[in-house]
Design an enzyme around this catalytic site. Sequence first.
Site, mmCIF file in Angstrom:
data_model
loop_
_atom_site.group_PDB
_atom_site.id
_atom_site.type_symbol
_atom_site.label_atom_id
_atom_site.label_comp_id
_atom_site.label_asym_id
_atom_site.label_seq_id
_atom_site.Cartn_x
_atom_site.Cartn_y
_atom_site.Cartn_z
ATOM 1 N N ASP A 120 -6.183 8.427 15.638
ATOM 2 C CA ASP A 120 -6.598 7.030 15.464
ATOM 3 C C ASP A 120 -5.957 6.144 16.533
ATOM 4 O O ASP A 120 -6.227 4.943 16.593
ATOM 5 C CB ASP A 120 -6.331 6.529 14.038
ATOM 6 C CG ASP A 120 -4.867 6.536 13.677
ATOM 7 O OD1 ASP A 120 -4.046 7.028 14.470
ATOM 8 O OD2 ASP A 120 -4.527 6.038 12.570
ATOM 9 N N SER A 121 -5.162 6.759 17.410
ATOM 10 C CA SER A 121 -4.680 6.048 18.599
ATOM 11 C C SER A 121 -5.865 5.559 19.428
ATOM 12 O O SER A 121 -5.703 4.704 20.295
ATOM 13 C CB SER A 121 -3.785 6.965 19.440
ATOM 14 O OG SER A 121 -4.421 8.203 19.700
ATOM 15 N N ASP A 136 -7.998 12.267 12.590
ATOM 16 C CA ASP A 136 -7.132 11.368 11.819
ATOM 17 C C ASP A 136 -7.937 10.632 10.768
ATOM 18 O O ASP A 136 -9.022 10.113 11.068
ATOM 19 C CB ASP A 136 -6.546 10.305 12.759
ATOM 20 C CG ASP A 136 -5.094 10.546 13.074
ATOM 21 O OD1 ASP A 136 -4.411 11.221 12.276
ATOM 22 O OD2 ASP A 136 -4.642 10.077 14.128
ATOM 23 N N LYS A 187 -5.995 14.671 9.374
ATOM 24 C CA LYS A 187 -4.554 14.352 9.425
ATOM 25 C C LYS A 187 -4.302 13.077 8.625
ATOM 26 O O LYS A 187 -5.065 12.122 8.711
ATOM 27 C CB LYS A 187 -4.089 14.194 10.872
ATOM 28 C CG LYS A 187 -2.603 13.834 10.976
ATOM 29 C CD LYS A 187 -2.028 14.122 12.346
ATOM 30 C CE LYS A 187 -2.327 13.120 13.405
ATOM 31 N NZ LYS A 187 -1.877 11.739 13.111
ATOM 32 N N GLU A 239 -1.099 10.387 7.402
ATOM 33 C CA GLU A 239 0.276 9.954 7.641
ATOM 34 C C GLU A 239 1.016 9.767 6.315
ATOM 35 O O GLU A 239 0.429 9.328 5.329
ATOM 36 C CB GLU A 239 0.285 8.637 8.430
ATOM 37 C CG GLU A 239 -0.263 8.782 9.833
ATOM 38 C CD GLU A 239 -0.145 7.507 10.666
ATOM 39 O OE1 GLU A 239 0.504 6.536 10.209
ATOM 40 O OE2 GLU A 239 -0.699 7.492 11.774
ATOM 41 N N GLU A 273 6.734 12.682 14.599
ATOM 42 C CA GLU A 273 6.654 11.683 15.679
ATOM 43 C C GLU A 273 7.898 10.806 15.703
ATOM 44 O O GLU A 273 8.349 10.298 14.664
ATOM 45 C CB GLU A 273 5.403 10.810 15.479
ATOM 46 C CG GLU A 273 5.297 9.713 16.537
ATOM 47 C CD GLU A 273 3.922 9.060 16.634
ATOM 48 O OE1 GLU A 273 2.988 9.488 15.916
ATOM 49 O OE2 GLU A 273 3.793 8.123 17.443
HETATM 50 O O1 KIV Z 1 -3.287 9.024 16.729
HETATM 51 C C1 KIV Z 1 -2.688 9.847 17.425
HETATM 52 O O2 KIV Z 1 -2.941 9.993 18.624
HETATM 53 C C2 KIV Z 1 -1.655 10.650 16.785
HETATM 54 C C3 KIV Z 1 -0.782 11.505 17.639
HETATM 55 C C4 KIV Z 1 0.083 10.676 18.474
HETATM 56 C C5 KIV Z 1 -0.014 12.482 16.832
HETATM 57 O O3 KIV Z 1 -1.520 10.586 15.607
#
Ligand code: KIV
Length: 299
Positions: free
Chosen positions: A57-58, A96, A126, A128, A195
């Site tokens: 989600d970056s 994510d 994924k 969090e 992280e």
């Molecule tokens: O969103 C993302 O890119 C991430 C990674 C940095 C692990 O969660």
Amino acid sequence: MSLISSGESCPKVPKVTTATLKQRKDQQEPITCLTAYDYASARLLDEAAIDIVLVGDSLAMTMLGHDNTLTLTVDEMLHHTRAVKRGVKQALLIADMPYGSYHVSAEEAVRNAARFIKEAGAEAVKIEGGEKRADLIHRIIDAEIPVAGHIGLTPQSVHRMGGYKVQGKSLAAIEQLMRDAVALDRAGVACLYLEGIPREVAAMITSEVATPTIGIGAGPECDGQVLVLHDILNLTFGPPAKFVRRYQDAAALIRQAAESFRSDVTSRRYPSDEESYHLAGETRMALETLLERKRAFGR
Ligand code: KIV
């Protein structure tokens, strides 16, 4: 139709699955993971034999220019995950789950997680958060959806953390991180992203849990490493974090290419005759005759 592969169409590089990750940990072979948000980059990472392609989600920040990841919707994540899926053949595809998509109820979380599998072709999602997400993660795994955990500096908790800060610096925080890791390991996560935590703490967690750990800013003892593609390519418009290694300068490359294009077009060096399509013989001659007549008779 048999679902068991005959082995005849086996690719040279075997498909990476969640089982592969566990084997890698057991055989102490490092796991590689990079983020991708579109077809082209996903395809290139896959061809480079990266083990996990993560639709992080970056992308809210790297692709969409937001200040944080919180505004991203499930539909936006699905849109990018579908594009990435088209480029990935061998790598494991993890997506994510965005902020808000698994925070309201377990039912909604399972429904949203299933959308990533059914509608976008992700092979795992994924999530969090640590201990407090263990039951939810168990529910999602129960729905046959592999889950990657993510603890330490969790960007979706930016407001609670008071910024993007390294986590696990006090003994109490280290104990909590260890409880988080163990709870997620017991819940059955396919891997665990660590992280922004001290190297020593990541090393301790890695040796304590059975699941493979994938570090970002967590030191070299993790079972694997992940970086954000835009970070390693210098496409983030700011100073990199301490843990980022820049492998190429794509910003310079793109700027240079754009400037050369502008200069070629404005000076009429582009396109050249070789870069143009031409009419074939007879049609060309007919057109030339027509133009000549037009010139001679003014019509
Ligand atoms: O969103 C993302 O890119 C991430 C990674 C940095 C692990 O969660």
